[in-house]
Design a protein around this motif. Structure first.
Motif, PDB file in Angstrom:
ATOM      1  N   GLU A 182       4.588  12.127  12.600  1.00  0.00           N
ATOM      2  CA  GLU A 182       5.697  12.304  11.668  1.00  0.00           C
ATOM      3  C   GLU A 182       6.985  12.695  12.390  1.00  0.00           C
ATOM      4  N   TRP A 210      11.550   3.650  12.629  1.00  0.00           N
ATOM      5  CA  TRP A 210      10.780   3.138  11.486  1.00  0.00           C
ATOM      6  C   TRP A 210      11.476   1.913  10.902  1.00  0.00           C
ATOM      7  N   THR A 211      10.695   0.965  10.426  1.00  0.00           N
ATOM      8  CA  THR A 211      11.266  -0.235   9.812  1.00  0.00           C
ATOM      9  C   THR A 211      11.177  -0.190   8.290  1.00  0.00           C
ATOM     10  N   TYR A 213      10.599   2.651   4.636  1.00  0.00           N
ATOM     11  CA  TYR A 213      10.611   4.043   4.190  1.00  0.00           C
ATOM     12  C   TYR A 213       9.198   4.630   4.062  1.00  0.00           C
ATOM     13  N   HIS A 215       6.986   4.423   6.341  1.00  0.00           N
ATOM     14  CA  HIS A 215       6.579   4.775   7.708  1.00  0.00           C
ATOM     15  C   HIS A 215       5.220   4.172   8.077  1.00  0.00           C
ATOM     16  N   THR A 216       4.975   2.960   7.588  1.00  0.00           N
ATOM     17  CA  THR A 216       3.743   2.262   7.962  1.00  0.00           C
ATOM     18  C   THR A 216       3.976   1.275   9.098  1.00  0.00           C
ATOM     19  N   HIS A 217       5.247   0.943   9.364  1.00  0.00           N
ATOM     20  CA  HIS A 217       5.587   0.021  10.449  1.00  0.00           C
ATOM     21  C   HIS A 217       6.767   0.582  11.244  1.00  0.00           C
ATOM     22  N   TYR A 218       6.813   0.232  12.505  1.00  0.00           N
ATOM     23  CA  TYR A 218       7.900   0.696  13.363  1.00  0.00           C
ATOM     24  C   TYR A 218       8.289  -0.423  14.331  1.00  0.00           C
ATOM     25  N   THR A 232       8.200  -5.658  15.206  1.00  0.00           N
ATOM     26  CA  THR A 232       7.731  -4.792  14.130  1.00  0.00           C
ATOM     27  C   THR A 232       6.210  -4.706  14.216  1.00  0.00           C
ATOM     28  N   MET A 235       1.762   0.982  12.300  1.00  0.00           N
ATOM     29  CA  MET A 235       1.482   2.269  12.906  1.00  0.00           C
ATOM     30  C   MET A 235      -0.029   2.473  13.009  1.00  0.00           C
TER      31      MET A 235
END
Length: 447
Positions: A182, A210-211, A213, A215-218, A232, A235
């Motif tokens: 986090e 982060w890609t 909101y 926060h499952t992909h970065y 992309t 996570m």
């Protein structure tokens, strides 16, 4: 009866049989035991095959055994590929060692002593990573790029963190402080080291932001086959996701390694402007030079506010697409945050190599996609090229999950929901996140 004898057999480099191919793969991926390699992997470097003392040619039974080994290996590789959603994630690596070639030579690092740290900002880390992405540096665990770093995943991170030598996944943690996922910010890393067999699955990526909101992909910067990439990524990674550990470089400038940011929070607009002289002006100047503003400073940066600070700040603000009071050359909370986090757009080059007076001006307008066409194009029943361009950009930025087909020129509920997801990722709520693009949504999406 001929007495059998054992001899070492080195697979020919040009032999295409399955057995030799399997042995070559094993030999190439196995790391030395002194670097944490698995002893069993080194037993496979040279295959012991049965031969007669009279020099009888290898019989069909041995050939079949070699072929069977290759088939088993291929099946295992196929199973691994089936379990992996991204086929480029398997990146074996070399061990720790000094810089090579154009880099400054030095002794290999040792994790038994306190590692030497070079100060570096988040922006500098990301900028170094971008250089390899732009150069399409080919992946290799034995070759070295012109800067002296090895062209594998850990060499890439060693370069981005500006380490004094080439590290590997078994030693990179010594240069970082473990953090929670986090707390990830641009320039941190996600590291998986497999101590049981380092050549199997071990990998490291650089966190670029982060890609979405949720926060499952970065955005991941990584060195993998066939070359360095920015992509992309779910996570924490395509495979072994639960085993990746987040680390922050201990040598971050402007703050402690475990702090939420490498730079202190915005000190207030009163610290900047004519007559100001303090450490924050110096800090601002250094961040600006890391983002392409070096040409504004004949000397410096320094603690005394000058016209170079104002012009460099204004160029950075205009690079974000801001105008008017938002690009007055005095940093506010948003300007400071983007500089401190290493996010946003860098100051563009002059193109002609002249002075810096007009560097950032009109940068947003130079991109034909950056000009908002108007709200009327994005309503139910509308069909036009602007909707199509919007949808493609949403998908490119990682906000296309509601498209079951397309995107296309006709405005649909999928378009609205994807726009809403992008707006919420900016921290907007209520009427500001209604799913219909306005000028600010458009600027941030194409900026």
């Amino acid at each position: 009866m001929t007495v059998p004898a054992f001899e070492e057999y080195v697979p020919a480099i040009d032999c295409i049989c399955a057995g030799c191919a399997a042995q070559r793969r094993t030999a190439a991926s196995a790391l030395p035991v002194r670097y944490g390699g698995h002893p069993a992997a080194h037993g496979a470097r040279r295959a012991l095959v049965l031969a007669t003392a009279a020099g009888v040619v290898l019989g069909s039974g041995v050939a079949e055994a070699a072929g069977s080994t290759g088939t088993t290996g291929d099946r295992a590789a196929g199973a691994a590929g089936a379990a992996r959603t991204d086929p480029d994630g398997d990146s074996p690596q070399g061990g720790p060692g000094p810089l090579r070639g154009g880099g400054a030579a030095g002794p290999p690092s040792s994790t038994t002593t306190t590692p030497k740290l070079r100060k570096s900002s988040r922006a500098a880390i990301i900028n170094r990573a971008k250089k390899w992405v732009s150069a399409d540096v080919p992946y290799s665990m034995v070759k070295y790029w012109s800067d002296g770093y090895r062209q594998d995943c850990s060499g890439f991170v060693s370069m981005a963190w500006n380490l004094p030598g080439n590290e590997w996944t078994g030693s990179l943690a010594a240069f970082g402080t473990r953090i929670a996922r986090e707390e990830l910010q641009p320039g941190d890393i996600l590291l998986f080291h497999n101590p049981a067999d380092p050549s199997k699955g071990s990998h490291v990526t650089i966190f670029g932001g982060w890609t979405d909101y949720t926060h499952t992909h970065y955005t991941a910067y990584e060195q993998t086959k066939p070359h360095t990439r920015k992509k992309t990524t779910p996570m924490a990674y395509w495979t072994n996701s639960g085993k990746y550990v987040a680390y922050r470089y201990k040598g971050l400038s402007g703050g402690s390694a475990g702090s939420g940011s490498s730079v202190a929070g915005f000190p207030g607009a009163a610290k900047f402007g004519p007559g100001a002289s303090n450490k924050y002006v110096t800090q601002l100047g250094r961040m600006l030079t890391d983002r392409g503003g070096k040409r504004f400073y004949e000397v410096g940066p320094g603690p005394g506010w000058g016209d170079a600070d104002r012009r460099a700040t204004q160029a950075f603000q205009k690079a974000q697409g801001w105008k008017g009071k938002e690009a007055d050359g005095i940093p506010g909370p948003d300007t400071w945050r983007l500089l401190a986090d290493g996010t946003g757009r860098d100051i563009p080059g002059t193109g002609g190599g002249g002075g810096g007076g007009g560097t950032g001006a009109g940068h947003g307008d130079s991109n034909p996609d950056s000009k908002f066409p108007g709200r009327g194009y994005f309503r139910p029943g509308q069909s036009n090229s602007h909707v199509d361009r919007l949808g493609k950009q949403l998908a490119k930025r990682g906000f296309g999950k509601y498209y079951t087909s397309g995107p296309g020129p006709r405005w649909t509920e999928a378009d609205r929901r994807n726009v809403e997801a992008f707006q919420r990722a900016q921290g907007w709520r209520g009427g500001a996140a209604d799913g219909y693009p306005g000028p600010e949504t458009w600027r941030r999406l194409f900026g």
